[in-house]
Design a protein around this motif. Sequence first.
Motif, short mmCIF file in Angstrom:
data_model
loop_
_atom_site.label_atom_id
_atom_site.label_comp_id
_atom_site.label_asym_id
_atom_site.label_seq_id
_atom_site.Cartn_x
_atom_site.Cartn_y
_atom_site.Cartn_z
N ALA A 181 6.83 5.94 1.60
CA ALA A 181 7.61 4.72 1.35
C ALA A 181 8.68 4.93 0.30
O ALA A 181 9.73 4.27 0.34
CB ALA A 181 6.67 3.59 0.92
N SER A 279 10.15 -5.71 1.94
CA SER A 279 10.56 -4.73 2.93
C SER A 279 11.92 -5.10 3.55
O SER A 279 12.15 -6.22 3.96
CB SER A 279 9.51 -4.63 4.04
OG SER A 279 9.95 -3.78 5.07
N LEU A 284 9.22 0.51 6.52
CA LEU A 284 8.55 0.09 5.30
C LEU A 284 7.53 -1.03 5.60
O LEU A 284 6.46 -1.09 5.00
CB LEU A 284 9.58 -0.39 4.28
CG LEU A 284 9.11 -0.50 2.83
CD1 LEU A 284 8.60 0.84 2.33
CD2 LEU A 284 10.24 -1.01 1.95
#
Length: 306
Positions: A181, A279, A284
């Motif tokens: 991430a 996000s 993500l």
Amino acid sequence: MSVYSMTGYASGQQALAAGAEDAPSWKNAHHRLGLELRSVNSRFLDLGFRLSDDLRQHEPALRALLNQRLKRGKVELRAYLQSQGDDTVADPPPRLLQRLASVQDQVRVWLPDAAGLSVADVLRVAGGGEPMDDERTADALFALAKTVLDDFVAAREREGERLVQLIRERVAQLRKLAAAAAPLVPEAVQAQKQRFLARWQEALTAGGPQVAPEAAQDRALAEATAFAIRIDVAEELGRLTAHLDEIDAVLKKGGEVGKRLDFLIQELHREANTLGSKSAALELTRISVDMKVLIEQMREQVQNIE
């Protein structure tokens, strides 16, 4: 120090002879003493006892024994004392039969219509043979209880080791997701910056000379900066990693770690939720969802740890 599960089971049996000092073998024993321990998860230590009538007076001492070794869990102890012979029912002592006959005659003086004693009634009163020695029964009960409790704690320890392994596997997976991430945010910011610049370029072309190119670019950069601040999850990923480090440390230390781990799981879930709410990229969002699944799996395992 080991980590213990709140789920476990152990049992044991022991032969007892009624009255005699030299107890015979299992086959020839007059009584069989049995004890079982089982437990499931619970917020606190919750002890329950299912004892036969001739063992009920030992509940306080058994409770104290369990309190010394166990800290959490819904624990049930079952103990029983059963009479047994070779292949036949033991003969009631003649003195007892005489006493029962005398008592029955006295009862019928006052209650002529009272039913007579049946063979089952006599055997139930007789208890299948000679009475058990209370002191020897207590000694045998606590010796058996200590043995079964040792097996029970060992079983909870083995289950605890399995739970620790499962949790560590999920911690490793969460670390991989966090590492995946981290680079997605700069990429999302750069992509959004290019979109802002493209929009302002279109506005500049449509507006003609009224809009200065420098102003359009500065505005686009300002929008991109604000966007980057809004979606920045570096702080969340840092806290999530710190919580994972703490979980590893707690598992390594061992002992009564269940409540501490439960708190850390709540914190992990909070960071994963924030990660999803910030996000700005589909990938993500997927990572956030995968994190929540792993954290929920960890929660189920942690709830079984003492």
